[in-house]
Each structure stands twice: as C-alpha cells, then as structure tokens.
Design a protein around this motif. Structure first.
Motif, short mmCIF file in Angstrom:
data_model
loop_
_atom_site.label_atom_id
_atom_site.label_comp_id
_atom_site.label_asym_id
_atom_site.label_seq_id
_atom_site.Cartn_x
_atom_site.Cartn_y
_atom_site.Cartn_z
N ALA A 63 -0.08 -3.05 0.70
CA ALA A 63 0.50 -1.71 0.83
C ALA A 63 1.96 -1.71 0.38
O ALA A 63 2.43 -0.75 -0.26
N THR A 64 2.68 -2.79 0.69
CA THR A 64 4.07 -2.91 0.24
C THR A 64 4.15 -2.87 -1.28
O THR A 64 5.01 -2.20 -1.87
N ALA A 65 3.21 -3.59 -1.92
CA ALA A 65 3.17 -3.60 -3.39
C ALA A 65 2.83 -2.21 -3.95
O ALA A 65 3.38 -1.79 -4.98
N VAL A 66 1.94 -1.49 -3.24
CA VAL A 66 1.58 -0.14 -3.69
C VAL A 66 2.78 0.79 -3.62
O VAL A 66 3.09 1.51 -4.58
N TYR A 67 3.49 0.78 -2.48
CA TYR A 67 4.69 1.63 -2.36
C TYR A 67 5.68 1.30 -3.47
O TYR A 67 6.26 2.20 -4.09
N SER A 88 5.12 0.03 -6.41
CA SER A 88 4.65 0.43 -7.73
C SER A 88 4.81 1.93 -7.97
O SER A 88 4.91 2.37 -9.11
N TYR A 89 4.83 2.71 -6.88
CA TYR A 89 5.01 4.16 -7.01
C TYR A 89 6.48 4.55 -6.84
O TYR A 89 6.81 5.74 -6.84
N GLY A 90 7.33 3.55 -6.66
CA GLY A 90 8.76 3.83 -6.51
C GLY A 90 9.11 4.53 -5.21
O GLY A 90 10.10 5.27 -5.15
N VAL A 91 8.32 4.28 -4.18
CA VAL A 91 8.53 4.93 -2.88
C VAL A 91 9.25 3.96 -1.94
O VAL A 91 8.79 2.84 -1.72
N ASP A 92 10.36 4.40 -1.39
CA ASP A 92 11.18 3.57 -0.50
C ASP A 92 10.67 3.72 0.94
O ASP A 92 11.28 4.38 1.78
N LEU A 93 9.54 3.09 1.20
CA LEU A 93 8.91 3.20 2.51
C LEU A 93 8.21 1.89 2.85
O LEU A 93 7.57 1.29 1.98
N LYS A 94 8.36 1.44 4.09
CA LYS A 94 7.66 0.25 4.54
C LYS A 94 6.35 0.65 5.21
O LYS A 94 6.30 1.67 5.90
N PRO A 95 5.28 -0.15 5.03
CA PRO A 95 3.99 0.21 5.62
C PRO A 95 4.04 0.48 7.12
O PRO A 95 3.39 1.40 7.61
N LYS A 96 4.84 -0.30 7.87
CA LYS A 96 4.87 -0.10 9.32
C LYS A 96 5.55 1.21 9.72
O LYS A 96 5.42 1.66 10.84
N TRP A 97 6.30 1.81 8.78
CA TRP A 97 6.93 3.09 9.07
C TRP A 97 5.97 4.26 8.91
O TRP A 97 6.25 5.37 9.36
N PHE A 98 4.86 4.03 8.21
CA PHE A 98 4.01 5.14 7.78
C PHE A 98 3.53 6.04 8.92
O PHE A 98 3.58 7.27 8.79
N PRO A 99 3.03 5.50 10.07
CA PRO A 99 2.56 6.40 11.12
C PRO A 99 3.64 7.39 11.58
O PRO A 99 3.37 8.59 11.75
N VAL A 100 4.87 6.89 11.80
CA VAL A 100 5.97 7.78 12.21
C VAL A 100 6.30 8.75 11.10
O VAL A 100 6.48 9.96 11.33
N PHE A 101 6.35 8.25 9.87
CA PHE A 101 6.66 9.12 8.73
C PHE A 101 5.63 10.23 8.59
O PHE A 101 5.96 11.40 8.38
N PHE A 102 4.35 9.87 8.74
CA PHE A 102 3.29 10.87 8.56
C PHE A 102 3.39 11.97 9.60
O PHE A 102 3.27 13.15 9.28
#
Length: 318
Positions: A27-31, A33-47
């Motif tokens: 998931a880190t590699a996916v973020y 590759s899309y140029g998104v400054d987000l860590k996977p563990k942040w996603f639930p809060v971000f969403f």
C-alpha cells in the motif's frame, strides 16, 4: 509456506501479521506511485474525516474500532504532515475536533483514481480465489466479537483437562483431602467455625451415616476437589450442597463445575425436589458457579455459620 504448514493454526496471528505487513508495504508503494502523501495506517482516520464532518479523537476511535491512544498518535502524525487541523468544538469548548486541512482536502482529490484502481485490483484477486477473504474476515470479526479467541482457547483447555478428571465416591482415605481442601479456603477468607470442625473432622458421623454423600474430584488420580450432599432437617429441603472446595492448583480446570453437576445429579437420583446451599458474596467465582448450576437466591432460613450472607436453592426437575 513450509513454516506455517509445520506450525498449523497455532501461528494464525503470526501469519495474519505477516500478510498485514506485506499489504502495508505494498500500500505504501501504491500511495507513492500515485504521488499521494499518505501513510497506510492513516487511511481509516483520513477516510472518516474525508466524509466532511469534524470529529473528536474519541469519536474517531469508536468509528474505526481503534484505541484512543492509537488514534491520538495518528492524528498527531497527520497534523505534523499538515493533513489535519485541530480546533475547539463550537458546541462544547472543552472538546477539540479534528478535520482535514486544505492540504488534506487536496490529497482527497488525488485519491479518486487510486480508489478505483485498488478496488478493481482487489476484485481481480478475489475472483482468482476459492474463498472470499473479505467475507471471511467479516465472519471472523463477528464471531470474535461474540466470544474472544482467548475465551475459546480457555474453553478448549477446560474440555481437554476435564478428560483427566474423575468424580468418585468418598472413601476414608480421602478424609485428609476433604478436611484440608475445605480448611484452606475457609481460613483464607474467614474463620473456621464449630460446624466446620464437626463435618470435616467426622464426615462419617455427621454426613455419611445420616444418609449424606461426599464426592471427590480426582485430577490425574490426585484428590483436588470435594463436595458434600448433606441431609437437612427442614420441611422445605431434603439436602444441602456444602463443603465444596477445589485446590488452587486445579482451579480453571472445571473441577467445581463437574463436582456441582455430579452432586446435583446425585440429589436428583435420591429423589430430592429442591437443593439448598449457603455461601458468602465475597466468593464471587463460587456464586457465579452456583448461578450457572441453576441456583437462585432465597431468604429467611437460619444458618449455623457467621460467614454466611446468602442462601440459594435449586428446584430439581425429574
């Protein structure tokens, strides 16, 4: 994987953690590759915050099922990265609420294509499997919410250890165990009383010769639990369940439950219609066991014991 074939289901936590770590790395590699400054563990809060409503840390933790300290740490990290901002709640100035910052909202706009691509990739993965992992996870989460893995392991342990338990009738060679097991728990919480000495020092005279019975729980052939069925001179009750004791070394192995069931079955076999007992509410595990056996609280019966502050009865059905 050879390792997990050797360990079997014992290593389910390790296997899930390994899979989680692998997916997190990808998931880190996916973020990235899309140029998104987000860590996977942040996603639930971000969403949750991307839905538009500002939330307290407590509300965020409840919604995503994380602990308050975990969410608080994530919020601090996201704030340091400029993705969220914190302000006083307009309705309650004592509380702080979290919302996406301008940078966070910009990141939200970048995620639409990534969301679509990730979702499609997962659907492709699921289509190539015989078992739907997503649905299986839902089932596991539901079942574990009903009874934790810890409780399930405890139940299996009791079931296994119960196979090493034998409930046998009292014999004179068990008198020392009958006395010492009871004296140990009574002395730990209360003071031995005259009625205790009579029954424990002379079980033949005060229990067995009067038509009573004593059952002994053997664990690996060692007497580690005892319980008596004592006749009563009472128009309401034929027998009293009394002098139940289990060695601390055997607690958690189900001896109390097996003894209780055996004594109840014995009373029923003898034709009793009701069974009586006395205890003290300080003995919470014992009271819980009696309730599990079906006993209910009653009042109004005299007792020879100063320590007794609760009386219970069990209506016996044929």
């Amino acid at each position: 994987m050879d390792f997990f074939e050797k360990t079997g289901k014992m290593a389910i936590g390790s296997r899930l953690r390994m899979l989680s770590e692998r997916l997190t790395d990808e998931a880190t590699a996916v973020y990235r590759s899309y140029g998104v400054d987000l860590k996977p563990k942040w996603f639930p809060v971000f969403f949750v915050l991307s839905q538009g409503e500002a939330k307290t840390v407590t509300a965020l933790a409840e919604e995503i099922g994380h602990t308050h300290p975990s969410v608080s740490k994530i919020v601090r990290e996201m704030a340091k990265g400029g993705l969220v901002e914190e302000r006083k709640d307009k309705r309650d100035g004592r509380k702080n609420v979290i919302s996406l910052s301008e940078k966070g909202r910009a990141v939200q706009g970048q995620l639409a294509d990534q969301y679509a691509d990730v979702n499609q990739a997962i659907e492709h993965l699921l289509a190539q499997t015989r078992h739907d992992l997503w649905k299986a996870l839902e089932e596991w989460e539901f079942l574990l919410s009903q009874q934790s893995l810890f409780r399930r392991v405890q139940a299996c342990r009791k079931e296994r250890e119960a196979r090493n338990v034998q409930i046998v009738p009292y014999e004179p060679n068990y008198q020392e165990a009958f006395r010492s097991l009871n004296e140990a728990w009574i002395s730990a919480y209360f003071t031995m009383e005259p009625a205790d000495y009579k029954a424990l020092d002379h079980p033949q005279e005060y229990i067995l010769d009067r038509g009573g019975h004593i059952l002994v729980a053997l664990y690996n052939d060692e007497p580690l639990g005892v319980c008596a069925l004592i006749p009563m001179d009472d128009p309401d009750y034929e027998f009293e369940l009394a002098k139940m004791a289990v060695s601390p070394r055997a607690q958690g192995k189900g001896l109390g439950w097996l003894l209780g069931q055996a004594v109840v079955d014995k009373a029923r076999l003898l034709g009793a219609t009701k069974l009586y007992l006395e205890s003290n509410t300080r003995l919470e595990p014992a009271i819980s066991l009696y309730h599990k056996l079906g006993f209910q609280k009653v009042v109004g019966h005299p007792t020879p014991y100063e320590r007794s502050n609760i009386q219970m009865e069990l209506i016996l059905t044929p």
